[in-house]
Scaffold this active site. Structure first.
Site, short mmCIF file in Angstrom:
data_model
loop_
_atom_site.label_atom_id
_atom_site.label_comp_id
_atom_site.label_asym_id
_atom_site.label_seq_id
_atom_site.Cartn_x
_atom_site.Cartn_y
_atom_site.Cartn_z
N ILE A 1 41.71 29.14 -22.65
CA ILE A 1 40.74 28.07 -22.39
C ILE A 1 40.23 27.52 -23.72
O ILE A 1 40.08 26.33 -23.90
CB ILE A 1 39.53 28.59 -21.60
N GLY A 2 39.95 28.39 -24.60
CA GLY A 2 39.41 27.92 -25.86
C GLY A 2 39.22 29.09 -26.78
O GLY A 2 39.39 30.24 -26.41
N GLY B 1 36.45 30.41 -29.82
CA GLY B 1 35.23 30.14 -30.56
C GLY B 1 35.35 30.67 -31.96
O GLY B 1 36.44 30.97 -32.45
N GLY B 2 34.22 30.79 -32.59
CA GLY B 2 34.21 31.26 -33.95
C GLY B 2 34.71 32.68 -34.07
O GLY B 2 35.21 33.09 -35.11
N ASP C 1 22.17 28.48 -30.59
CA ASP C 1 23.39 27.68 -30.73
C ASP C 1 23.57 26.78 -29.51
O ASP C 1 24.64 26.73 -28.91
CB ASP C 1 24.60 28.61 -30.92
N1 LIG Z 1 32.99 31.57 -18.66
C1 LIG Z 1 33.73 30.61 -19.18
N2 LIG Z 1 34.42 29.78 -18.39
C2 LIG Z 1 35.18 28.80 -18.91
N3 LIG Z 1 35.30 28.56 -20.21
C3 LIG Z 1 34.64 29.35 -21.06
C4 LIG Z 1 33.82 30.42 -20.60
N4 LIG Z 1 33.28 31.03 -21.66
C5 LIG Z 1 33.74 30.38 -22.74
N5 LIG Z 1 34.55 29.38 -22.39
C6 LIG Z 1 35.23 28.43 -23.28
O1 LIG Z 1 35.58 29.10 -24.47
C7 LIG Z 1 34.92 28.50 -25.58
C8 LIG Z 1 34.49 29.57 -26.54
O2 LIG Z 1 33.61 30.47 -25.87
P1 LIG Z 1 32.33 31.03 -26.56
O3 LIG Z 1 31.51 29.88 -27.03
O4 LIG Z 1 31.66 31.99 -25.66
O5 LIG Z 1 33.01 31.82 -27.74
P2 LIG Z 1 32.45 32.03 -29.16
O6 LIG Z 1 33.46 32.78 -29.95
O7 LIG Z 1 31.11 32.62 -29.08
O8 LIG Z 1 32.38 30.56 -29.62
P3 LIG Z 1 31.58 29.97 -30.78
O9 LIG Z 1 31.31 31.08 -31.72
O10 LIG Z 1 32.54 28.94 -31.32
O11 LIG Z 1 30.37 29.34 -30.17
C9 LIG Z 1 33.76 27.74 -24.98
O12 LIG Z 1 33.40 26.63 -25.74
C10 LIG Z 1 34.29 27.32 -23.64
O13 LIG Z 1 35.02 26.14 -23.78
#
Ligand SMILES: Nc1ncnc2c1ncn2[C@@H]1O[C@H](COP(=O)(O)OP(=O)(O)OP(=O)(O)O)[C@@H](O)[C@H]1O
Length: 831
Positions: free
Chosen positions: A459-460, A462-463, A604
């Site tokens: 899906i994606g 993050g950092g 954030d």
């Molecule tokens: N429960 C979910 N359902 C669908 N997509 C999700 C979910 N959780 C996260 N994502 C997707 O994955 C991406 C990254 O998730 P998340 O922000 O929790 O990770 P992160 O590593 O903490 O990111 P960052 O540090 O970049 O903010 C989100 O922007 C979203 O697009």
């Protein structure tokens, strides 16, 4: 939308309101702040810049467009993530040390050790505040369903590497309950690797009781075209006969599983599930579950003779079946049905693990289905605890607890109609080999607490993490967040675990994404981290550990929703739908209110961190969230401070000292600023500081109290007022969420009962208001004047209004409002 430069932004109109900080030179609360960071030309600028340097990477690096980190990191304790490929992560070991040794109580306050190193900024996009989710592919007009990787768009965010948390708050994972299940118990020893793909009788005696008195251990491997039978004591002829029978019945079972292309049949821990997959929607719209009772009259029955009966029976409809294994030592799945078998036959239970082949995400939309089914049975998963949990007999419990399961006394039954080379290979390997450590394909599946989740696509990321769309054996779609621990420092690893703690704390809350399950693979590390007795606090995690979080799945995030909204507006030439805006703004407020009530500051907030789940916006990503430690409602962070375009002035200057020597802290008002930026983006299609492309430009302008944010005219003056209430530079002037929820934009004044001044004592205002019946701006100003006259306390923020400074401040506000009203009336009469 190609970028925010292309957004249909109206020309900046006259600045309707003069910012209080300009007129209000006597403001006590803001002046101290202001004097410290009074203007870009101030000699203090140098100090602020230095402060920022401590948090961010050099400008030269920052301007790279090649990578798009989304979160600013100040002195980096954790390792950078992929972005670090271009920029080596800076590690402030001194700070790590400080942080790692901090206790819960003093973590926030004592974490202000400044790094000596020049921090690194990963980079910054030039289109920092724009939402361009599908810009590169040009596919942004397609629906979410057409993009199974919908979140991969380029969104205005700046994020470097790993998360970093400075608080060493012990987490009692042992007692945490998620979805009624006990979760990973870090205090226990390492969790035994479950062997889902094997069906192991609990003991020789039990095996003979169940299958055949002379057959001790059986391992039946059934692939599409062959059946292999394995026994550690040799294959008896009677067993061979039974194998044929088994084969026949497995064939029946397979026929049952051979569903039309629009369905997928899977067999879960205790069930076979038929799932319809539809073209344009989520991959699963309906499911029928067939229970695999393994006793008489059930789906697959193991009879004393050792034969199997296959007889699927519909039991539930699309119902989520929770594994009963979460608390098990071996972390493996165990269904009620299996336990029933164990009780009935006095043998080990059978854990029927379903595996569905990973299917191409594009096929999902075309109505393709999960084509391949594996049945894997594993009786090794039963333990006394689980039986007790199910209320089974003491006999069984005793038998189980007294009879450790021999690893190679197993019946491994596998039915597979795989066309995947990978899976075929895996299958043949399984048929020949003894119990394997990992008996699932990690390219196709994740395993969390012994439960398999099939990957459906990324899906994606993050950092610090990757997030995947997955489907569980009961055909429920989840998001699975995977955080790699290797290479991170211990304190950072703890920070990641803290996200679990927050999500657990927020369980059951409406506007927060729900944590379904989680697993931290490196138990030893976490035991150390959580007990605060790290043998090597400054060290980094060397072993390949991961944190897995199974989360409620969000369909689309607010960033993409906004992108779509603006695209539609571009086409239709319409302006933003105020009701749409009101609805989602209210949801955003409710979500943030939930965490603020729990004394958590998110830190954030940005559109990408609000996900739409069944029509409601839910908040995600508590990676850098912080608990408010005391009633001062302030928190400190010395590391990550959020995403640049949404960062509050105090987040830029966090932990620095203001003119009075007070430490600048980030608390709930910092989240309110971020909300203001989100609202601004919802209204105008761009963030307030989008014109300032580089980090330095942003830093300078956001930390300048005299900078006036440009607000283009909008039809509803309350909306303007609302944005200003959130984006007040002085954090003490920003409204809190309960106030914002009552703001006239959300709760519009009832028509014909306008909030016009009716107070007899305010005759002048009454007269003016009567002539401005349809003039909402004039009405609003009249109300504000009346409010100020009647009760100045909210404006001054103090019950005691005794000082000259306070009086002057109030008069200044009054004259500003009167001036605005006058200007407004003049311009209206001229018009
Ligand atoms: N429960 C979910 N359902 C669908 N997509 C999700 C979910 N959780 C996260 N994502 C997707 O994955 C991406 C990254 O998730 P998340 O922000 O929790 O990770 P992160 O590593 O903490 O990111 P960052 O540090 O970049 O903010 C989100 O922007 C979203 O697009």
């Amino acid at each position: 939308m190609d970028g925010e430069a292309n957004l249909p932004v109206r020309p900046a109109g006259a600045r309707n309101l003069i910012r209080p900080t300009n007129l209000d030179s006597t403001s006590s609360s803001s002046s101290s702040f202001s004097s410290s960071f009074s203007s870009s030309s101030s000699p203090h600028l140098l100090r602020n810049v230095q402060a920022a340097f401590k948090r961010h990477r050099p400008l030269g690096v920052m301007q790279s467009n090649s990578i798009k980190p989304r979160r600013m990191v100040v002195p980096q304790r954790g390792a950078s993530k992929s972005s670090a490929s271009s920029v080596a992560p800076l590690i402030d070991t001194k700070k790590s040390r400080e942080v790692a040794s901090m206790s819960e109580g003093n973590a926030a306050k004592d974490s202000t050790v400044q790094p000596n190193n020049m921090p690194t900024v990963v980079k910054e996009t030039h289109e920092d505040a724009c939402i361009t989710p599908f810009s590169s592919s040009g596919a942004s007009t397609q629906t979410f369903d057409e993009h199974l990787n919908p979140f991969d768009g380029q969104i205005d965010q700046i994020k470097p590497g790993g998360k970093d948390n400075n608080q060493m708050r012990p987490v009692n994972f042992e007692s945490q309950q998620i979805d009624g299940k006990k979760k990973v118990q870090f205090s226990t020893g390492s969790i035994a690797t479950p062997l889902e793909m094997e069906w192991v009788s609990s003991s020789q005696a039990e095996a003979s009781a169940v299958i055949n008195h002379d057959s001790k251990h059986q391992n039946i491997q059934n692939t599409e075209s062959d059946i292999s039978l394995k026994s550690d004591g040799g294959i008896s002829s009677s067993l061979a006969k039974r194998t044929t029978a088994v084969h026949d019945q497995l064939h029946q079972f397979k026929n049952f599983l051979s569903q039309p292309m629009t369905q997928s049949s899977v067999v879960g821990p205790s069930c076979a599930t038929t799932t319809s997959v539809h073209a344009t929607s989520a991959p699963m719209l309906s499911s029928t579950t067939y229970c695999t009772h393994l006793h008489s009259g059930s789906h697959v029955a193991v009879e004393p003779s050792g034969d199997f009966n296959i007889n699927p029976q519909p039991v539930t409809q699309g119902k989520m079946i929770k594994p009963s294994n979460a608390s098990l030592k071996d972390g493996s799945g165990m269904s009620t049905d299996h336990i029933a078998v164990a009780a009935q036959t006095s043998t080990a239970a059978i854990d029927t693990q379903m595996q569905v082949k990973e299917y191409d995400l594009s096929k999902e939309q075309k109505g393709c289905m999960l084509k391949e089914t594996k049945i894997m049975e594993n009786p090794s998963l039963l333990d006394a605890k689980s039986i007790e949990g199910k209320g089974l007999t003491g006999d069984v419990t005793n038998t189980q607890s007294q009879a450790p399961l021999p690893q190679n006394s197993c019946i491994d039954m596998k039915l597979e109609s795989s066309k995947s080379e990978k899976q075929q290979k895996a299958a043949s390997g399984k048929g020949a080999s003894a119990p394997r450590k990992r008996n699932y394909d990690p390219d196709l599946f994740f395993k969390v607490n012994g439960k398999l989740y099939q990957r459906l696509g990324k899906i994606g990321s993050g950092g610090s993490s990757e997030v995947h769309k997955v489907i569980s054996s009961d055909c429920t779609i989840y998001a699975l967040k995977k955080i790699k621990l290797k290479g991170r420092d211990y304190a950072t690893a703890f920070g990641f675990c803290q996200e679990i703690e927050y999500l657990d704390r927020l369980k059951g809350k409406n506007h927060i994404i729900q944590l379904i399950d989680y697993e931290v693979t490196d138990k030893a590390l976490l035991r150390e981290v959580l007990s605060g007795s790290m043998s090597n606090k400054d060290g980094r995690v060397k072993d390949d550990g991961y944190i897995y979080m199974v989360l409620e799945y969000g369909e689309i995030d607010l960033a993409h929703m906004l992108s779509q909204q603006w695209k539609e507006m571009d086409v239709s030439k319409k302006t933003i739908d105020e009701n749409w805006l009101r609805f989602y703004w209210q949801q955003i407020l409710l979500a943030v209110n939930t965490i603020h009530e729990e004394r958590i500051v998110h830190s954030d907030l940005k559109p990408a961190n609000f996900l739409l789940v069944k029509g409601s916006l839910k908040l995600i990503d508590f990676g850098i969230a912080k608990a408010i430690m005391s009633d001062t409602t302030n928190i400190q962070r010395d590391s990550q401070v959020g995403t640049l375009s949404y960062m509050s002035p105090e987040a830029f200057m966090c932990n620095e000292s203001d003119a009075d020597g007070n430490t600048i802290k980030c608390g709930r008002p910092s989240d309110i600023w971020s909300l203001g930026c989100i609202l601004y983006q919802m209204v105008y299609g761009r963030t307030p500081f989008a014109d300032y492309k580089t980090f330095w430009a942003k830093f300078k302008v956001i930390t300048d109290p005299n900078h006036e944010i440009t607000y283009a005219p909008v039809s509803n003056p309350w909306l303007l007022d609302l944005m200003k209430k959130c984006l007040a530079w002085d954090r003490n002037e920003r409204w809190r969420i309960p106030q914002l929820l009552q703001h006239p934009f959300i709760v519009p004044p009832v028509p014909n009962q306008p909030s016009l001044p009716h107070d007899e004592n305010c005759k002048l205002l009454q007269l003016i208001a009567q002539t401005c019946d349809n003039d909402s701006e004039a009405s609003k100003l009249c109300c504000q004047i009346q409010q100020l006259l009647k009760d100045p306390v909210p404006s001054i923020g103090s019950q005691l209004i005794t000082s000259r400074d306070q009086h002057c401040k109030l008069l200044s506000q009054m004259s500003r409002l009167c001036f605005q009203l006058q200007e407004h009336l003049i311009s209206n009469s001229e018009g």
